[in-house]
Write a protein that holds these residues in place. Structure first.
Motif, PDB file in Angstrom:
ATOM      1  N   PHE A  16      44.577  42.292  59.111  1.00  0.00           N
ATOM      2  CA  PHE A  16      44.770  43.190  57.970  1.00  0.00           C
ATOM      3  C   PHE A  16      45.093  42.394  56.711  1.00  0.00           C
ATOM      4  CE2 PHE A  16      46.015  45.559  61.803  1.00  0.00           C
ATOM      5  CZ  PHE A  16      45.102  46.603  61.738  1.00  0.00           C
ATOM      6  N   ALA A  17      45.974  41.407  56.862  1.00  0.00           N
ATOM      7  CA  ALA A  17      46.318  40.557  55.718  1.00  0.00           C
ATOM      8  C   ALA A  17      45.127  39.699  55.296  1.00  0.00           C
ATOM      9  CB  ALA A  17      47.513  39.667  56.071  1.00  0.00           C
ATOM     10  N   GLN A  18      44.326  39.237  56.268  1.00  0.00           N
ATOM     11  CA  GLN A  18      43.126  38.464  55.923  1.00  0.00           C
ATOM     12  C   GLN A  18      42.243  39.247  54.955  1.00  0.00           C
ATOM     13  OE1 GLN A  18      40.673  36.810  59.114  1.00  0.00           O
ATOM     14  NE2 GLN A  18      42.427  36.904  60.511  1.00  0.00           N
ATOM     15  N   ILE A  19      41.981  40.498  55.310  1.00  0.00           N
ATOM     16  CA  ILE A  19      41.038  41.301  54.535  1.00  0.00           C
ATOM     17  C   ILE A  19      41.637  41.736  53.197  1.00  0.00           C
ATOM     18  CG2 ILE A  19      39.735  43.461  54.519  1.00  0.00           C
ATOM     19  CD1 ILE A  19      39.643  43.152  57.647  1.00  0.00           C
ATOM     20  N   VAL A  20      42.825  42.334  53.251  1.00  0.00           N
ATOM     21  CA  VAL A  20      43.459  42.825  52.023  1.00  0.00           C
ATOM     22  C   VAL A  20      43.814  41.660  51.101  1.00  0.00           C
ATOM     23  CG1 VAL A  20      45.458  44.058  51.102  1.00  0.00           C
ATOM     24  CG2 VAL A  20      44.324  44.893  53.171  1.00  0.00           C
ATOM     25  N   GLY A  21      44.309  40.573  51.676  1.00  0.00           N
ATOM     26  CA  GLY A  21      44.675  39.416  50.868  1.00  0.00           C
ATOM     27  C   GLY A  21      43.475  38.780  50.192  1.00  0.00           C
ATOM     28  N   THR A  22      42.361  38.704  50.915  1.00  0.00           N
ATOM     29  CA  THR A  22      41.146  38.147  50.305  1.00  0.00           C
ATOM     30  C   THR A  22      40.717  38.976  49.109  1.00  0.00           C
ATOM     31  OG1 THR A  22      40.369  37.174  52.393  1.00  0.00           O
ATOM     32  CG2 THR A  22      38.705  37.632  50.709  1.00  0.00           C
ATOM     33  N   LEU A  23      40.675  40.283  49.275  1.00  0.00           N
ATOM     34  CA  LEU A  23      40.262  41.152  48.172  1.00  0.00           C
ATOM     35  C   LEU A  23      41.233  41.068  47.004  1.00  0.00           C
ATOM     36  CD1 LEU A  23      39.101  44.237  50.243  1.00  0.00           C
ATOM     37  CD2 LEU A  23      37.645  42.724  48.903  1.00  0.00           C
ATOM     38  N   ALA A  24      42.524  40.903  47.300  1.00  0.00           N
ATOM     39  CA  ALA A  24      43.526  40.821  46.235  1.00  0.00           C
ATOM     40  C   ALA A  24      43.356  39.572  45.385  1.00  0.00           C
ATOM     41  CB  ALA A  24      44.927  40.857  46.840  1.00  0.00           C
ATOM     42  N   CYS A  25      42.756  38.541  45.949  1.00  0.00           N
ATOM     43  CA  CYS A  25      42.539  37.286  45.210  1.00  0.00           C
ATOM     44  C   CYS A  25      41.316  37.346  44.302  1.00  0.00           C
ATOM     45  CB  CYS A  25      42.390  36.120  46.184  1.00  0.00           C
ATOM     46  SG  CYS A  25      43.906  35.684  47.065  1.00  0.00           S
ATOM     47  N   LEU A  26      40.528  38.408  44.408  1.00  0.00           N
ATOM     48  CA  LEU A  26      39.288  38.528  43.641  1.00  0.00           C
ATOM     49  C   LEU A  26      39.480  39.447  42.442  1.00  0.00           C
ATOM     50  CD1 LEU A  26      36.762  39.030  46.619  1.00  0.00           C
ATOM     51  CD2 LEU A  26      37.611  36.882  45.624  1.00  0.00           C
ATOM     52  N   ASN A  27      38.713  39.194  41.389  1.00  0.00           N
ATOM     53  CA  ASN A  27      38.744  40.111  40.256  1.00  0.00           C
ATOM     54  C   ASN A  27      37.894  41.349  40.566  1.00  0.00           C
ATOM     55  OD1 ASN A  27      35.981  39.567  39.605  1.00  0.00           O
ATOM     56  ND2 ASN A  27      36.614  37.744  38.445  1.00  0.00           N
ATOM     57  N   LYS A  28      37.902  42.313  39.672  1.00  0.00           N
ATOM     58  CA  LYS A  28      37.235  43.596  39.942  1.00  0.00           C
ATOM     59  C   LYS A  28      35.747  43.408  40.204  1.00  0.00           C
ATOM     60  CE  LYS A  28      36.922  48.164  40.018  1.00  0.00           C
ATOM     61  NZ  LYS A  28      35.468  48.376  40.031  1.00  0.00           N
ATOM     62  N   ALA A  29      35.077  42.587  39.406  1.00  0.00           N
ATOM     63  CA  ALA A  29      33.634  42.382  39.582  1.00  0.00           C
ATOM     64  C   ALA A  29      33.341  41.747  40.936  1.00  0.00           C
ATOM     65  CB  ALA A  29      33.087  41.509  38.458  1.00  0.00           C
ATOM     66  N   GLU A  30      34.189  40.819  41.344  1.00  0.00           N
ATOM     67  CA  GLU A  30      33.992  40.162  42.638  1.00  0.00           C
ATOM     68  C   GLU A  30      34.281  41.116  43.790  1.00  0.00           C
ATOM     69  OE1 GLU A  30      35.236  35.658  41.106  1.00  0.00           O
ATOM     70  OE2 GLU A  30      36.753  37.070  41.858  1.00  0.00           O
ATOM     71  N   GLN A  31      35.307  41.944  43.644  1.00  0.00           N
ATOM     72  CA  GLN A  31      35.608  42.940  44.670  1.00  0.00           C
ATOM     73  C   GLN A  31      34.436  43.902  44.858  1.00  0.00           C
ATOM     74  OE1 GLN A  31      39.230  44.894  43.538  1.00  0.00           O
ATOM     75  NE2 GLN A  31      40.493  43.059  43.776  1.00  0.00           N
TER      76      GLN A  31
END
Length: 507
Positions: free
Chosen positions: A178-193
């Motif tokens: 869960f942290a892998q997925i949510v944490g990865t997305l949190a490190c990205l900006n909106k366009a990257e997400q």
């Protein structure tokens, strides 16, 4: 009238980290799209691995994309892996550009050349898209390494260039999915997400029905669909990175089960050479780093090396060298492959400093041969015979290994362990490798030596293990069967139509 240029649609398989299953997901998609009748090619802009292979043209590229090309039922081409980094030291790598050695670069020097490498990578992808229907792109490591993203040429930047939807792959087996997925997305900006089309969770163990709530939580928290949860399966598809052997723990007692030991040198390369050994029922295989008593082992293997001289010094410093020499004196069998073959001789000469400081390094002295390291690199797909038994392998090495009495004359060997019949589709009458009269010590430059079942059977018989039989399907035939099994496993547990819809390319 303008002519529309064909551009294949792309899908990018990126990860929350290293060894989370990106290569497996990409391989499965290559076989599935091929099964559907599409012309599909794999692509990885930049690969960092000492596990490389050779194309039919005699050029070098990463093994992972060779595997994926096999899954896609096409010949590998260097456009599928335009930039290959082969680590030489902790801070530097040999850079292979479009299949040919470019130069050795430190990490800082490499980043200064990123503009050139980016152009090369984009050109390769453009060429693949012009002749295929689908390109399955693979990322490297984590796609959210914030300190590297500005200079990244393989993950989100390349996916953006291709306008490819991204599958984010995570590994539940290592914990913290869960942290892998949510944490990865949190490190990205909106366009990257927004580029992330959905998630695949890999290596699930247990009752998959019990994870439904986990899937629902991920989808609600991230707003991204979970395309599927892949149960753990023991597939026999060659791995890209040596992390798989770095994590291995020997569980076999060589006193109870006939076992082969592979010395895990610091710069081990092409460790997939030994995958066929794992397929022999009744045979144990240990990858071992620290010296141990070798008496109980049926054979010791010295694998390929990206830095032969450094690994030779390591063997001497750690006590491996004396252990192996004593093992041979007591009747043990030793096989050296490529760099391991070079180590078996009396000297390795590096007059031009191809591996570092110019100089000579003492070998193990188990074969009366010396090696002179020199460019250019030999890269061939080769057909050979061992006492009349046919095989096929590939060669990737710097320099020549010749008997002591032929070094000064420069004459080629007129005999050897193997009779080479063909290199890169050209007939030849060369020799490769060497062996002692007893056959207990032997060496060859042939990677993939065990991919032919008759060759593997002959070697096992030499060890006194004639009662053990390799599987009927070996090498490419066996890998092809595994690609089909992986594809069916993937289709059972992953919503492939949903992935296709994100690509919006099938007409």
């Amino acid at each position: 009238m303008s002519v529309e240029i064909k551009q294949a649609k792309c899908i990018a398989v990126l990860g929350t980290g290293s060894d989370v299953g990106k290569s497996v997901v990409a391989t499965a998609l290559c076989r599935i799209f091929s099964d559907q009748g599409h012309k599909v090619a794999p692509y990885k802009a930049q690969n960092m691995s000492n596990n490389s292979g050779v194309t039919p043209e005699g050029l070098e590229m990463g093994r992972a994309q060779i595997v994926q090309a096999e899954a896609a039922r096409i010949a590998p081409h260097v456009d599928m892996n335009p930039v290959l980094l082969k680590p030489v030291t902790q801070i530097g790598s040999q850079v292979v550009l479009l299949g040919k050695v470019h130069k050795d670069l430190s990490a800082a020097e490499y980043h200064r050349e990123k503009a050139k490498l980016w152009d090369t990578a984009c050109g390769a992808l453009d060429r693949l898209r012009a002749v295929n229907d689908v390109v399955v792109m693979e990322g490297a490591g984590s796609c959210a390494e914030v300190n590297l993203m500005a200079r990244d040429i393989v993950n989100l930047k390349m996916a953006a260039y291709a306008r490819a939807p991204v599958i984010l792959t995570a590994d539940i087996d290592r914990g913290g999915v869960f942290a892998q997925i949510v944490g990865t997305l949190a490190c990205l900006n909106k366009a990257e997400q927004d580029m992330i089309a959905g998630v695949i969770i890999n290596r699930f163990r247990g009752d998959i029905a019990l994870f439904k709530e986990g899937v629902a939580w991920i989808e609600k928290k991230t707003g991204k669909p979970v395309f599927g949860v892949l149960p753990w399966v023991n597939h026999r598809i060659p791995n890209e990175d040596s992390v798989v052997i770095e994590q291995a723990v020997a569980k076999i007692d060589p006193a109870q089960t006939p076992t082969v030991l592979v010395v895990r040198t610091p710069h081990i390369s092409n460790f997939t050479d030994f995958d066929p050994l794992f397929q022999v029922d009744g045979l144990g295989v240990d990858f071992v780093e620290h010296p141990r008593d070798l008496a109980a082992y049926k054979a010791v293997i010295l694998p390929g090396s990206k830095s032969t001289c450094s690994d030779l010094n390591w063997l001497a410093r750690t006590g491996w060298a004396s252990k192996i020499q004593t093992y041979v004196k007591n009747g043990g069998h030793v096989l050296g492959v490529c760099g391991g073959y070079q180590m078996l001789g009396t000297k390795v000469h590096d007059p031009h400093g191809l591996e570092g400081t110019p100089g000579d390094t003492d070998g193990l002295g188990l074969l009366p041969f010396e090696t002179v390291l020199k460019a250019p690199k030999t890269t061939t797909i080769s057909r050979f015979e061992w006492d009349g038994v046919p095989g096929i392998g590939y060669e990737i090495h710097m320099g020549r290994t010749v008997s002591v009495d032929r070094i000064a004359s420069g004459k080629p060997e007129d005999n050897g362990l193997l009779r080479v019949k063909e290199r890169n589709r050209q007939a030849c009458t060369d020799f490769d490798g060497a062996a002692t009269d007893s056959g207990r010590v032997m060496g060859t430059y042939m990677h993939g030596f065990f991919d032919s079942a008759p060759i593997l059977k002959k070697w096992l018989s030499l060890l006194g293990l004639s009662e053990l039989d390799p599987p009927e399907s070996c090498g490419l035939q066996e890998r092809d069967r595994q690609y089909d099994m992986l594809a069916r496993h993937f289709e059972t547990h992953v919503d492939v139509p949903a992935i296709v819809n994100t690509m919006n390319y099938i007409h």
